[in-house]
Motif scaffolding. Structure first.
Motif, PDB file in Angstrom:
ATOM      1  N   LEU A 231       0.816  -1.212   0.000  1.00  0.00           N
ATOM      2  CA  LEU A 231       0.000   0.000   0.000  1.00  0.00           C
ATOM      3  C   LEU A 231       0.851   1.264   0.000  1.00  0.00           C
ATOM      4  CD1 LEU A 231      -2.783  -1.047   2.540  1.00  0.00           C
ATOM      5  CD2 LEU A 231      -2.947  -0.948   0.048  1.00  0.00           C
ATOM      6  N   LEU A 232       2.041   1.208   0.604  1.00  0.00           N
ATOM      7  CA  LEU A 232       2.915   2.374   0.623  1.00  0.00           C
ATOM      8  C   LEU A 232       3.606   2.605  -0.719  1.00  0.00           C
ATOM      9  CD1 LEU A 232       4.600   2.032   4.125  1.00  0.00           C
ATOM     10  CD2 LEU A 232       2.878   3.704   3.433  1.00  0.00           C
ATOM     11  N   GLN A 233       3.626   1.624  -1.585  1.00  0.00           N
ATOM     12  CA  GLN A 233       4.299   1.745  -2.870  1.00  0.00           C
ATOM     13  C   GLN A 233       3.337   1.776  -4.043  1.00  0.00           C
ATOM     14  OE1 GLN A 233       8.020  -0.696  -3.196  1.00  0.00           O
ATOM     15  NE2 GLN A 233       7.345  -1.567  -1.254  1.00  0.00           N
ATOM     16  N   LEU A 234       2.038   1.809  -3.775  1.00  0.00           N
ATOM     17  CA  LEU A 234       1.034   1.901  -4.826  1.00  0.00           C
ATOM     18  C   LEU A 234       0.388   3.279  -4.796  1.00  0.00           C
ATOM     19  CD1 LEU A 234      -0.891  -1.512  -4.773  1.00  0.00           C
ATOM     20  CD2 LEU A 234       0.797  -0.729  -6.423  1.00  0.00           C
ATOM     21  N   PRO A 235       0.241   3.932  -5.957  1.00  0.00           N
ATOM     22  CA  PRO A 235      -0.500   5.195  -5.989  1.00  0.00           C
ATOM     23  C   PRO A 235      -1.991   4.949  -5.790  1.00  0.00           C
ATOM     24  CG  PRO A 235       0.132   4.553  -8.200  1.00  0.00           C
ATOM     25  CD  PRO A 235       0.781   3.566  -7.284  1.00  0.00           C
ATOM     26  N   THR A 236      -2.733   6.026  -5.616  1.00  0.00           N
ATOM     27  CA  THR A 236      -4.170   5.912  -5.360  1.00  0.00           C
ATOM     28  C   THR A 236      -4.900   5.298  -6.539  1.00  0.00           C
ATOM     29  OG1 THR A 236      -4.042   7.854  -3.928  1.00  0.00           O
ATOM     30  CG2 THR A 236      -6.219   7.230  -4.703  1.00  0.00           C
ATOM     31  N   SER A 237      -4.501   5.620  -7.757  1.00  0.00           N
ATOM     32  CA  SER A 237      -5.156   5.046  -8.927  1.00  0.00           C
ATOM     33  C   SER A 237      -4.989   3.528  -8.963  1.00  0.00           C
ATOM     34  CB  SER A 237      -4.589   5.669 -10.201  1.00  0.00           C
ATOM     35  OG  SER A 237      -3.182   5.461 -10.284  1.00  0.00           O
ATOM     36  N   ALA A 238      -3.808   3.027  -8.554  1.00  0.00           N
ATOM     37  CA  ALA A 238      -3.590   1.579  -8.528  1.00  0.00           C
ATOM     38  C   ALA A 238      -4.412   0.921  -7.429  1.00  0.00           C
ATOM     39  CB  ALA A 238      -2.108   1.275  -8.342  1.00  0.00           C
ATOM     40  N   ILE A 239      -4.589   1.603  -6.297  1.00  0.00           N
ATOM     41  CA  ILE A 239      -5.423   1.043  -5.223  1.00  0.00           C
ATOM     42  C   ILE A 239      -6.873   0.945  -5.666  1.00  0.00           C
ATOM     43  CG2 ILE A 239      -6.257   1.469  -2.877  1.00  0.00           C
ATOM     44  CD1 ILE A 239      -3.576   2.682  -2.214  1.00  0.00           C
ATOM     45  N   LEU A 240      -7.353   1.936  -6.399  1.00  0.00           N
ATOM     46  CA  LEU A 240      -8.725   1.866  -6.910  1.00  0.00           C
ATOM     47  C   LEU A 240      -8.866   0.766  -7.961  1.00  0.00           C
ATOM     48  CD1 LEU A 240      -9.605   5.659  -7.196  1.00  0.00           C
ATOM     49  CD2 LEU A 240     -10.317   4.039  -5.434  1.00  0.00           C
ATOM     50  N   ASP A 241      -7.835   0.576  -8.796  1.00  0.00           N
ATOM     51  CA  ASP A 241      -7.878  -0.539  -9.745  1.00  0.00           C
ATOM     52  C   ASP A 241      -7.878  -1.877  -9.018  1.00  0.00           C
ATOM     53  OD1 ASP A 241      -7.859   1.290 -11.788  1.00  0.00           O
ATOM     54  OD2 ASP A 241      -5.685   1.174 -12.104  1.00  0.00           O
ATOM     55  N   LEU A 242      -7.121  -1.956  -7.931  1.00  0.00           N
ATOM     56  CA  LEU A 242      -7.117  -3.176  -7.131  1.00  0.00           C
ATOM     57  C   LEU A 242      -8.470  -3.397  -6.472  1.00  0.00           C
ATOM     58  CD1 LEU A 242      -5.005  -5.354  -6.310  1.00  0.00           C
ATOM     59  CD2 LEU A 242      -4.637  -4.037  -4.220  1.00  0.00           C
TER      60      LEU A 242
ATOM     61  N   GLN B  80     -12.734  -3.016   1.519  1.00  0.00           N
ATOM     62  CA  GLN B  80     -13.769  -2.294   2.245  1.00  0.00           C
ATOM     63  C   GLN B  80     -13.597  -2.461   3.750  1.00  0.00           C
ATOM     64  OE1 GLN B  80     -17.557  -3.650   0.791  1.00  0.00           O
ATOM     65  NE2 GLN B  80     -17.332  -2.634  -1.206  1.00  0.00           N
ATOM     66  N   ALA B  81     -13.097  -3.620   4.177  1.00  0.00           N
ATOM     67  CA  ALA B  81     -12.884  -3.879   5.599  1.00  0.00           C
ATOM     68  C   ALA B  81     -11.458  -3.576   6.032  1.00  0.00           C
ATOM     69  CB  ALA B  81     -13.211  -5.339   5.908  1.00  0.00           C
ATOM     70  N   CYS B  82     -10.652  -2.949   5.176  1.00  0.00           N
ATOM     71  CA  CYS B  82      -9.243  -2.649   5.471  1.00  0.00           C
ATOM     72  C   CYS B  82      -9.053  -1.141   5.479  1.00  0.00           C
ATOM     73  CB  CYS B  82      -8.331  -3.313   4.445  1.00  0.00           C
ATOM     74  SG  CYS B  82      -6.576  -3.017   4.719  1.00  0.00           S
ATOM     75  N   PRO B  83      -9.145  -0.483   6.620  1.00  0.00           N
ATOM     76  CA  PRO B  83      -8.996   0.988   6.645  1.00  0.00           C
ATOM     77  C   PRO B  83      -7.611   1.462   6.262  1.00  0.00           C
ATOM     78  CG  PRO B  83     -10.067   0.161   8.634  1.00  0.00           C
ATOM     79  CD  PRO B  83      -9.488  -1.025   7.930  1.00  0.00           C
ATOM     80  N   THR B  84      -6.579   0.617   6.435  1.00  0.00           N
ATOM     81  CA  THR B  84      -5.228   1.069   6.087  1.00  0.00           C
ATOM     82  C   THR B  84      -5.067   1.342   4.602  1.00  0.00           C
ATOM     83  OG1 THR B  84      -4.564  -1.249   5.889  1.00  0.00           O
ATOM     84  CG2 THR B  84      -4.203  -0.180   8.012  1.00  0.00           C
ATOM     85  N   ALA B  85      -5.905   0.756   3.751  1.00  0.00           N
ATOM     86  CA  ALA B  85      -5.809   1.006   2.316  1.00  0.00           C
ATOM     87  C   ALA B  85      -6.228   2.419   1.955  1.00  0.00           C
ATOM     88  CB  ALA B  85      -6.658  -0.012   1.547  1.00  0.00           C
ATOM     89  N   TRP B  86      -6.956   3.096   2.847  1.00  0.00           N
ATOM     90  CA  TRP B  86      -7.474   4.430   2.559  1.00  0.00           C
ATOM     91  C   TRP B  86      -6.847   5.481   3.466  1.00  0.00           C
ATOM     92  CZ3 TRP B  86     -10.457   3.462  -1.562  1.00  0.00           C
ATOM     93  CH2 TRP B  86     -11.042   2.203  -1.665  1.00  0.00           C
TER      94      TRP B  86
ATOM     95  N   PRO C  25     -16.922   6.071   3.996  1.00  0.00           N
ATOM     96  CA  PRO C  25     -17.337   4.852   4.700  1.00  0.00           C
ATOM     97  C   PRO C  25     -16.194   3.886   5.008  1.00  0.00           C
ATOM     98  CG  PRO C  25     -18.806   5.319   2.870  1.00  0.00           C
ATOM     99  CD  PRO C  25     -17.620   6.210   2.710  1.00  0.00           C
ATOM    100  N   PHE C  26     -15.210   3.793   4.117  1.00  0.00           N
ATOM    101  CA  PHE C  26     -14.160   2.794   4.297  1.00  0.00           C
ATOM    102  C   PHE C  26     -12.893   3.378   4.923  1.00  0.00           C
ATOM    103  CE2 PHE C  26     -16.173   1.225   0.143  1.00  0.00           C
ATOM    104  CZ  PHE C  26     -17.232   0.678   0.831  1.00  0.00           C
ATOM    105  N   GLY C  27     -12.605   4.663   4.692  1.00  0.00           N
ATOM    106  CA  GLY C  27     -11.376   5.264   5.200  1.00  0.00           C
ATOM    107  C   GLY C  27     -11.540   5.837   6.580  1.00  0.00           C
ATOM    108  N   THR C  28     -11.766   5.008   7.551  1.00  0.00           N
ATOM    109  CA  THR C  28     -11.951   5.477   8.932  1.00  0.00           C
ATOM    110  C   THR C  28     -10.638   5.910   9.563  1.00  0.00           C
ATOM    111  OG1 THR C  28     -11.753   3.178   9.684  1.00  0.00           O
ATOM    112  CG2 THR C  28     -13.978   4.028   9.253  1.00  0.00           C
ATOM    113  N   CYS C  29      -9.506   5.512   8.996  1.00  0.00           N
ATOM    114  CA  CYS C  29      -8.188   5.916   9.516  1.00  0.00           C
ATOM    115  C   CYS C  29      -7.467   6.843   8.541  1.00  0.00           C
ATOM    116  CB  CYS C  29      -7.328   4.686   9.797  1.00  0.00           C
ATOM    117  SG  CYS C  29      -7.975   3.605  11.083  1.00  0.00           S
ATOM    118  N   MET C  30      -8.177   7.573   7.735  1.00  0.00           N
ATOM    119  CA  MET C  30      -7.565   8.428   6.717  1.00  0.00           C
ATOM    120  C   MET C  30      -6.754   9.542   7.372  1.00  0.00           C
ATOM    121  SD  MET C  30      -9.336  10.308   3.458  1.00  0.00           S
ATOM    122  CE  MET C  30     -10.452  11.241   4.494  1.00  0.00           C
ATOM    123  N   ARG C  31      -5.498   9.650   6.945  1.00  0.00           N
ATOM    124  CA  ARG C  31      -4.587  10.648   7.510  1.00  0.00           C
ATOM    125  C   ARG C  31      -4.233  11.740   6.515  1.00  0.00           C
ATOM    126  NH1 ARG C  31       0.452   7.529   9.954  1.00  0.00           N
ATOM    127  NH2 ARG C  31       1.090   9.707  10.163  1.00  0.00           N
TER     128      ARG C  31
END
Length: 804
Positions: A56-67, A79-85, A134-140
């Motif tokens: 997750l630290l080496q993927l851009p946001t566009s790649a995370i959305l594609d994933l 959806q159940a992984c807040p660290t992704a957001w 809804p999914f990014g409860t730990c968004m920094r």
């Protein structure tokens, strides 16, 4: 760097078994729904927390959305992984202007030629509300640069829902987010809570967790300097920008907008604004706001991934030192992590931390764009303060008389001047030159900057923009001028001045020595003109130089006619300047590169022939017995074949290169050695490929003349030199060398250089005929004058006789 401690879990409607399969929960009627097997990638990221965090630290946001859209399991898992957001970037790069005709919205143009359809209005708002919140409860971190996000959605839905976790927000260039109507009203709520002294635990939990806020170039954000009186105008953008800086300071939020601390007219932007408005009151305050991220523009990493990495440090640390994708930072280390913001990264702190004046040793604060560039030498990387960078230092402010009053004033000034530590007076006042006394602005004209640009000058706008205009200027040149300041002794100095100070250019410094080197070796001189002593690294970025670098010999010359400075790095190796004895430098550059390529190919063929000869001799000797001493000697003679049949030419070329002091690093391997003896055809020589002509051949005086036409962005005055060009060999001849040229009617229209004139120009020259005609005309005129004089004398005699 680890992500926030939010452990991902398998979705509730999916059950993972030990063999790597997932089984959906049973339905209400007791039947078992079909199961599916996880792929190897899904099993790895679902069962290995460190692997997931590193990914997750080496993927851009566009790649995370594609994933997120890759499979049903990954959608449910993310959806159940807040660290992704935790860190999201929806930034858009600045649009590039094109000259192509854009089809109208209702035209019948084909899909191949039409532009791609833009996204719907408020599409990003829906994405933030329906997916991110809804999914990014730990968004920094949330980056929305150059996007069309709505300010109402941002301040009413996103920020309130994540105020306890969101630590960074960037809205640079968002035209739908207003400082006046969206950001300031939201921050004022927390400012009021801080002012009343919230102490209970329940109220403290509602405070803001935001630590950094990037707002430059958003709506109602002022970039131009402004007066104190502008803060009272309701229709001005000065008041929202001013309040933003103060509120962010009170709340402990780092913002990308600040005031320049250079005192008075020593700040170039403040002085230009004050003089441009025609103000005379030196007691008025001029506030200069600047972008603290003006170097990188909050874009990390290289935008052009196809470009090769530089071999030498360029100073563009935000591109060469960090990795990113379309401006979004990527990485796992603490100092270059994806979660580390731009103002905390090493590529930014290296430009602003721990700098002292090299003249007086005073601490230098973070300054605006013009002060940072024009008070910093790009040759030796010397940095000066606002007092030492001018010909006259600033006077000290007047001392306060009363101790009680002074202590009270010092306390009040320290509170109001929190942005200028240890300052006794406000830097915004324009009477700094007089030390606070009543004086007109006319006294400030005596102090002049001690640094100057080498040739072309960058264009600075009042709003802080920097533009480089001219042919051959690339985006790297625009980034290169922003590399200020940088420390000395770490390889960021200009390579040309480093070579000149080491002594490589002591023999080719002044123009007189250049002419001596030209007479000793025409071809090495041509090579030095086109490639220089800095290894051929050509950059069209103008350099701001201090007095020591300006007085260094070997980096400039003077025009023979107008005496303007000719910069070797930009004017000469940029193929703009005209040189007496040479053709246009673009033609010379193309010729010498083609000759070097031919020399490298010939050297390669010769080496291959040597290898074949060596193999044949060895095979022959092995068949007839062992090698004796005589055979060893003959074999050594065969392998050491002469490179050139003209030994005198080879020796002469080496001597010339050594005498001039030129580096022989033109290429690699055989191509470099081949250049030292390659018989290039000099431009002023009328001959084919072969040895150089004798010493009495005209080679020109190697005088430098300004270009005939100034390029766009070059504000230097036009040179009026009348340089003539040979119509046969296209060699430029300066006015001094043209003094002895033939001035007949034919030679004026068909000029030939001294080398081409004996062969091509003398046949059609009309000098002798015109001289003879002129002599005959003068003889006729003399006879006519003599006849008139005789007639006058005869008339005088007749008149005298008549009178008698």
């Amino acid at each position: 760097m680890a992500l926030p401690a939010c452990k991902p879990s398998t979705p509730q409607h999916l059950q993972q078994t030990a063999d790597g399969t997932i089984r959906q929960s049973e339905s209400g009627d007791g039947t078992n729904i079909s199961k599916s097997r996880l792929s190897r990638f899904e099993a790895i990221i679902a069962t290995n927390q460190p692997v997931l965090e590193s990914l997750l630290l080496q993927l851009p946001t566009s790649a995370i959305l594609d994933l997120y859209h890759a499979s049903t399991y990954l959608r449910s898992f993310l959806q159940a992984c807040p660290t992704a957001w935790s860190s999201l970037s929806f930034r858009r790069l600045p649009a590039v202007r094109t000259t192509e005709r854009q089809p109208s919205p209702g035209s019948d143009s084909s899909s191949e030629t039409s532009t791609p359809r833009s996204s719907k209005a408020y599409a990003l708002d829906q994405l933030l509300i329906s997916v991110v919140l809804p999914f990014g409860t730990c968004m920094r971190c949330l980056d929305l640069d150059q996007t069309a996000v709505s300010g109402h959605t941002l301040t009413s839905s996103v920020l309130p829902a994540r105020r306890e976790t969101l630590q960074h927000l960037s809205i640079r260039g968002c035209k739908n987010v207003s400082l006046k109507y969206h950001i300031l009203p939201y921050l004022n709520l927390f400012k009021l809570q801080q002012s009343i002294g919230v102490a209970d635990t329940k109220a403290r939990s509602s405070l803001l967790a935001l630590k950094s806020l990037y707002t430059f170039r958003c709506r109602h954000h002022r970039r131009r300097p402004y007066l104190t009186t502008s803060l009272l105008r309701r229709d001005s953008d000065s008041e929202p920008t001013h309040e933003l800086i103060k509120i962010c300071h009170n709340l402990g939020i780092w913002t990308d907008t600040a005031w320049c601390p250079s005192p008075g007219g020593r700040c170039f932007r403040r002085k230009d604004y004050f003089s441009g408005r025609g103000l005379n009151d030196t007691k008025s305050e001029v506030w200069v706001v600047f972008d603290r991220l003006w170097r990188s523009g909050n874009r990390i990493g290289r935008l052009d991934t196809q470009q090769s990495w530089p071999t030498a440090p360029r100073g563009q640390l935000w591109q060469d030192g960090d990795y990113g994708y379309e401006g979004e930072a990527l990485g796992t280390q603490d100092d270059t992590s994806k979660l580390t913001q731009t103002h905390l990264r090493k590529c930014h702190r290296r430009f602003v931390d721990d700098y002292k004046c090299h003249a007086c040793g005073s601490q230098i604060l973070e300054r605006c764009e013009q002060c940072s560039i024009r008070m910093h030498c790009m040759g030796c990387r010397k940095i000066l303060c606002a007092s030492c960078s001018y010909s006259r230092p600033l006077p000290l402010p007047k001392a306060l008389h009363s101790a009680a009053i002074s202590s009270k004033n010092i306390k009040s000034q320290s509170e109001s001047l929190w942005w200028v530590p240890n300052a006794r007076r406000s830097p915004n006042l324009m009477d700094q030159e007089s030390g606070g006394a009543n004086a007109s602005l006319a006294g400030q004209t005596d102090a002049t900057p001690t640094m100057e640009t080498c040739c072309m000058k960058p264009q600075f706008s009042v709003g802080g923009g920097i533009a480089l205009l001219g042919p051959g200027i690339s985006s790297d040149d625009g980034c290169q001028i922003r590399t200020a300041p940088l420390p000395r002794g770490q390889g960021f100095e200009d390579p040309e001045f480093v070579h000149l100070r080491k002594g490589l250019g002591r023999d080719i410094g002044p123009s007189e020595t250049l002419r001596i080197a030209l007479r000793e070796g025409h071809d090495p001189m041509l090579y030095w003109i086109l490639f220089g002593t800095a290894g051929g690294q050509l950059s069209m970025c103008p350099r701001n130089l201090c007095n020591d670098c300006v007085q260094t010999h070997g980096w400039k010359a003077s025009c023979q006619c107008c005496q303007q400075v000719v910069c070797f790095a930009h004017d000469l190796r940029g193929l703009k300047t005209r040189v007496c004895g040479y053709r246009d430098l673009s033609t010379e550059d193309r010729t010498i590169k083609e000759a070097m390529l031919r020399a490298a190919q010939e050297a390669l063929k010769l080496k291959q022939a040597q290898i074949k000869t060596m193999d044949r001799v060895t095979e022959y000797l092995q068949k007839h017995g062992t090698l004796d001493e005589q055979c060893d000697y003959e074999l050594a003679v065969v392998t050491e074949l002469p490179i050139s049949s003209d030994d005198d030419l080879q020796e002469q070329g080496n001597v010339e290169a050594d005498e001039v002091g030129l580096p022989l690093a033109a290429g690699a391997g055989d191509a470099t050695n081949a250049f030292t003896f390659l018989p290039f055809r000099p431009t002023a020589f009328n001959q084919s490929d072969g040895p150089l002509n004798t010493r009495n051949t005209w080679r020109g005086c190697a005088s430098f003349i300004c270009p005939e036409y100034r390029s766009v962005g070059d504000v230097r005055r036009k040179c009026s030199a009348m340089v003539r060009k040979c119509c046969k060999c296209k060699v430029n001849v300066c006015p001094r060398c043209c003094e002895s040229a033939c001035d007949c009617s034919h030679c004026k229209d068909n000029f030939h250089c001294p080398n081409c004139f004996p062969e091509f120009g003398s046949e059609n020259c009309r000098k002798a005929e015109e001289v003879e005609r002129q002599r005959q005309a003068e003889e006729v005129e003399r006879q006519k004058t003599a006849r008139l004089l005789e007639e006058k004398e005869a008339a005088d005699r007749i008149a005298e006789q008549t009178m008698e």
